[in-house]
Design a protein around this motif. Structure first.
Motif, PDB file in Angstrom:
ATOM      1  N   ARG A 100    -125.524 -39.270  13.705  1.00 35.11           N
ATOM      2  CA  ARG A 100    -126.706 -39.245  14.573  1.00 35.11           C
ATOM      3  C   ARG A 100    -126.670 -38.051  15.527  1.00 35.11           C
ATOM      4  O   ARG A 100    -127.691 -37.390  15.757  1.00 35.11           O
ATOM      5  CB  ARG A 100    -126.785 -40.550  15.363  1.00 35.11           C
ATOM      6  CG  ARG A 100    -127.250 -41.752  14.534  1.00 35.11           C
ATOM      7  CD  ARG A 100    -127.169 -43.028  15.348  1.00 35.11           C
ATOM      8  NE  ARG A 100    -127.731 -44.162  14.633  1.00 35.11           N
ATOM      9  CZ  ARG A 100    -127.567 -45.425  14.995  1.00 35.11           C
ATOM     10  NH1 ARG A 100    -126.857 -45.709  16.089  1.00 35.11           N
ATOM     11  NH2 ARG A 100    -128.110 -46.402  14.303  1.00 35.11           N
ATOM     12  N   GLN A 107    -134.476 -33.476  10.113  1.00 32.86           N
ATOM     13  CA  GLN A 107    -135.146 -34.741   9.827  1.00 32.86           C
ATOM     14  C   GLN A 107    -134.237 -35.621   8.965  1.00 32.86           C
ATOM     15  O   GLN A 107    -133.739 -35.181   7.924  1.00 32.86           O
ATOM     16  CB  GLN A 107    -136.456 -34.484   9.085  1.00 32.86           C
ATOM     17  CG  GLN A 107    -137.548 -33.876   9.952  1.00 32.86           C
ATOM     18  CD  GLN A 107    -137.990 -34.848  11.051  1.00 32.86           C
ATOM     19  OE1 GLN A 107    -138.013 -36.063  10.846  1.00 32.86           O
ATOM     20  NE2 GLN A 107    -138.315 -34.285  12.218  1.00 32.86           N
ATOM     21  N   PRO A 108    -133.981 -36.874   9.374  1.00 25.68           N
ATOM     22  CA  PRO A 108    -133.099 -37.746   8.593  1.00 25.68           C
ATOM     23  C   PRO A 108    -133.546 -37.923   7.145  1.00 25.68           C
ATOM     24  O   PRO A 108    -132.714 -38.080   6.251  1.00 25.68           O
ATOM     25  CB  PRO A 108    -133.146 -39.076   9.357  1.00 25.68           C
ATOM     26  CG  PRO A 108    -133.499 -38.690  10.759  1.00 25.68           C
ATOM     27  CD  PRO A 108    -134.431 -37.515  10.633  1.00 25.68           C
ATOM     28  N   GLU A 149    -127.454 -49.069   9.223  1.00 22.32           N
ATOM     29  CA  GLU A 149    -127.651 -48.365  10.498  1.00 22.32           C
ATOM     30  C   GLU A 149    -128.296 -47.004  10.281  1.00 22.32           C
ATOM     31  O   GLU A 149    -129.173 -46.590  11.050  1.00 22.32           O
ATOM     32  CB  GLU A 149    -126.312 -48.217  11.224  1.00 22.32           C
ATOM     33  CG  GLU A 149    -125.767 -49.529  11.756  1.00 22.32           C
ATOM     34  CD  GLU A 149    -124.524 -49.318  12.613  1.00 22.32           C
ATOM     35  OE1 GLU A 149    -124.561 -48.429  13.487  1.00 22.32           O
ATOM     36  OE2 GLU A 149    -123.535 -50.033  12.406  1.00 22.32           O
ATOM     37  N   LEU A 150    -127.895 -46.279   9.245  1.00 26.28           N
ATOM     38  CA  LEU A 150    -128.467 -44.954   9.010  1.00 26.28           C
ATOM     39  C   LEU A 150    -129.810 -45.042   8.295  1.00 26.28           C
ATOM     40  O   LEU A 150    -130.632 -44.130   8.404  1.00 26.28           O
ATOM     41  CB  LEU A 150    -127.487 -44.093   8.212  1.00 26.28           C
ATOM     42  CG  LEU A 150    -126.285 -43.597   9.014  1.00 26.28           C
ATOM     43  CD1 LEU A 150    -125.340 -42.792   8.146  1.00 26.28           C
ATOM     44  CD2 LEU A 150    -126.727 -42.753  10.212  1.00 26.28           C
ATOM     45  N   GLU A 193    -132.044 -47.051   9.170  1.00 23.12           N
ATOM     46  CA  GLU A 193    -132.987 -47.202  10.279  1.00 23.12           C
ATOM     47  C   GLU A 193    -133.439 -45.849  10.828  1.00 23.12           C
ATOM     48  O   GLU A 193    -134.541 -45.713  11.350  1.00 23.12           O
ATOM     49  CB  GLU A 193    -132.348 -48.023  11.398  1.00 23.12           C
ATOM     50  CG  GLU A 193    -132.103 -49.481  11.022  1.00 23.12           C
ATOM     51  CD  GLU A 193    -131.403 -50.238  12.142  1.00 23.12           C
ATOM     52  OE1 GLU A 193    -131.076 -49.599  13.166  1.00 23.12           O
ATOM     53  OE2 GLU A 193    -131.188 -51.458  11.999  1.00 23.12           O
ATOM     54  N   THR A 194    -132.594 -44.822  10.708  1.00 22.99           N
ATOM     55  CA  THR A 194    -132.971 -43.485  11.193  1.00 22.99           C
ATOM     56  C   THR A 194    -133.816 -42.736  10.173  1.00 22.99           C
ATOM     57  O   THR A 194    -134.441 -41.734  10.509  1.00 22.99           O
ATOM     58  CB  THR A 194    -131.710 -42.650  11.493  1.00 22.99           C
ATOM     59  OG1 THR A 194    -131.044 -42.335  10.274  1.00 22.99           O
ATOM     60  CG2 THR A 194    -130.773 -43.399  12.412  1.00 22.99           C
ATOM     61  N   CYS A 253    -132.381 -41.877   6.936  1.00 27.81           N
ATOM     62  CA  CYS A 253    -131.504 -41.255   5.948  1.00 27.81           C
ATOM     63  C   CYS A 253    -131.583 -42.008   4.619  1.00 27.81           C
ATOM     64  O   CYS A 253    -131.837 -43.212   4.572  1.00 27.81           O
ATOM     65  CB  CYS A 253    -130.061 -41.249   6.445  1.00 27.81           C
ATOM     66  SG  CYS A 253    -129.773 -40.180   7.861  1.00 27.81           S
TER      67      CYS A 253
END
Length: 604
Positions: free
Chosen positions: A463, A472-473, A498-499, A501-502, A504
């Motif tokens: 992050r 940009q993820p 978790e990633l 959600e961003t 990725c």
């Protein structure tokens, strides 16, 4: 009792992983210990320049100066040479060198409260005992001088003074004998310690001749010792060590020399007529120990041992060389699942290969520090007219001669010796920095190891890099091998969620090699499945491979997951996978890997 020992004691904890520092602090501070912390070897030396702690907890594997290097410097400082150093390690392979530079004990990570408190309190007590003995010696010296003056001044009290003097001298000798004993013998088993065994080995290697009897070193490691410590406590563990020591003493001739080398490892120096005789002796000892029943609190435990037998001959040039061979040969027994006796003659090829791999480790460290890694890339081509471009970032190592080394030369070594996480960090930092200047229609795939994704700070690091380089993820796709995901499915699932959600993306790499591939495909939130090249490389000639690719493609489509076929090396293979509806392909038929810097020229 622990509160009394630790209260007001100053302890320095050194570890580059804040999770370990927090764990140590959480275990020690409630008992009144004053904690100093450092996140690197350099910081630790700065702290020690201003403070003299009662004990140092030191991580072995750290960037910059390793724990081994820091300990060596500590022991060269007269202010600090008596401060006990307790090592933290992720693998017992470092223990031999840790003891060699002056460490008194070690703890295998992750740190456990009971073990940490027991080891720390024990070594603080021993350190205080040594200090008390030193003070007693100084006091006794002073008393001796005073008594000698009184003898000269008061001849009438000669008899009384002489009597008191003899008492004081006897006490001093007893204290000195105790110190000498502790420096040469193991406190728990009353065996020789590692230092004494090394001295005995040195004598044997310097004086051995062509006599009928030949010298052998037996190296022994208990396979289930941690179970005893975890379930019954360290008092039970110490009792088991004492019983094993007695079994070893009874299993060899009186002239043999037995020693506890540290932790749950023992060594025996003995003579036999030949190698076959030594092997028979090893199996007799192994059977004797494994048939032993250890009873504790009405529970009965049996245990196996891993064992090495090494003949001491002219091919071994030093004690450190001999012990290195013995430890690696014993590790070969561990690698087979434990309960094995490995003979150096039979295991030599594997051990020699391991030693060759060890030579690559400094090259990896240097490559990380001096940026001698090189990023390559390979196109991942779409079977449609998508405007998005996909590439996979690959890694190469440039040695001192300028020669480019493929990943197969260094990645397996990095994984085996737990350097792969540092390589992953290097790749992430340099890839994010590079792609921040590329067009936004390029999606970049980055490989991550299973060891990295289970780290507590892995998501936070990614992050931070996304924010730092304004990437940009949705342009990032992390490739995780199926075997890595399966090895720690819970941690992998949390990492991906978790990633995700961003924004990725994720690709499950080398798919099809696992035993329960489809089941894990249901569990993990992946966007792409990359079919393992073993099914694609010969697809035009192998019907089973074609059926596998068809099956994987069908399941993936049902879950709306895109499919990538790797190792597509011929036009015939490309036509087959196109007809199967595979979404992307990757291989020499379309593009051979080249330096990532070339991509900047192509997109201008």
């Amino acid at each position: 009792m622990i509160d009394k020992i630790l209260n007001t004691r100053t302890i320095l904890a050194v570890d580059d992983d804040p999770t370990n520092i927090h764990a140590v602090a959480g275990y020690l501070q409630p008992h009144g210990a004053k904690l100093l912390v450092a996140n690197s070897g350099e910081k630790a030396l700065e702290v020690l320049a201003q403070n003299i702690p009662d004990l140092i907890i030191l991580d072995i594997n750290m960037p910059g100066q390793s724990g081994i290097e820091v300990c060596r410097k500590i022991k060269q400082d007269t202010r600090l040479e008596q401060v006990p150093v307790l090592f933290l390690t992720g693998s017992v392979k470092d223990v031999s060198e840790a003891f060699a530079v002056g460490g008194v004990d070690y703890i295998v990570k992750p740190v456990r409260s009971e073990e940490l408190l027991a080891r720390v309190s024990t070594h603080i007590r021993l350190s205080q005992l040594v200090k008390s003995l030193d003070k007693a010696n100084l006091l006794l010296e002073s008393v001796n001088e005073s008594l000698e003056m009184k003898v000269q001044e008061r001849t009438l009290e000669l008899v009384t003074v002489n009597k008191n003097l003899r008492i004081e001298i006897d006490e001093r000798r007893r204290l000195q004998d105790k110190i000498s004993y502790l420096s040469n013998y193991d406190f728990v088993t009353r065996m020789f310690n590692r230092n004494s065994m090394e001295q005995e080995l040195k004598v044997v290697m310097e004086t051995q001749s062509d006599a009928d009897a030949r010298s052998f070193l037996y190296y022994i490691d208990l396979d289930q010792f941690k179970i005893i410590n975890d379930t019954c406590g360290h008092v039970a563990g110490d009792e088991l060590l004492r019983q094993i020591a007695e079994l070893l003493r009874g299993g060899f001739e009186f002239a043999s020399i037995c020693a506890r080398m540290g932790g749950d490892e023992f060594a025996v120096l003995s003579q036999s007529l030949n190698l076959d005789d030594a092997i028979k002796r090893a199996h007799l000892i192994k059977d004797n120990i494994e048939n032993h029943r250890f009873e504790w609190n009405e529970e009965v435990f049996k245990h196996s041992i891993s064992m090495a037998v090494v003949e001491i001959d002219e091919g071994i040039d030093s004690v450190s060389h001999l012990l290195s061979i013995a430890e690696r040969t014993c590790f070969e027994s561990k690698r087979k699942g434990g309960g094995e006796v490995s003979i150096y003659n039979y295991s030599k090829d594997y051990i020699d290969k391991t030693q060759q791999q060890m030579k690559i480790i400094p090259l990896i460290h240097q490559a990380i520090e001096d940026n001698q890694f090189i990023l390559y890339f390979q196109h991942i081509c779409a079977n449609n007219d998508s405007k998005l471009q996909k590439i996979e970032v690959l890694l190469r190592l440039q040695d001192e001669s300028g020669k480019i080394k493929p990943p197969g030369h260094f990645i397996p070594v990095a994984e085996r010796f737990h350097l792969i996480t540092e390589i992953d960090k290097w790749v992430l930092k340099n890839t994010f920095k590079a792609i921040s200047s590329l067009p936004e229609n390029i999606i970049v795939s980055i490989n991550l190891s299973g060891e990295f994704i289970i780290k507590s700070n892995a998501v936070e690091l990614i992050r931070d890099l996304l924010l730092q380089h304004k990437v940009q993820p949705s342009r990032i796709c992390f490739e995780i091998t199926e075997t890595s995901a399966i090895s720690n499915i819970g941690a992998t699932h949390r990492f991906m969620l978790e990633l995700n959600e961003t924004g990725c993306l994720f690709s499950l790499d080398d798919f099809g090699t696992g035993t329960s591939s489809y089941e894990y495909l249901k569990q993990l939130p992946v966007d792409f499945v990359k079919i393992d090249g073993m099914f694609v490389r010969d697809i035009e000639n192998d019907e089973i491979s074609r059926k596998m690719v068809e099956s994987i493609s069908g399941i993936a489509r049902a879950k709306q997951i895109k499919v990538i076929a790797e190792c597509v090396e011929s036009e015939a293979a490309l036509n087959i996978i196109n007809n199967m509806g595979v979404d992307y392909y990757q291989g020499f038929v379309a593009h051979k890997p080249e330096p990532l810097m070339n991509l900047f020229t192509l997109v201008k």
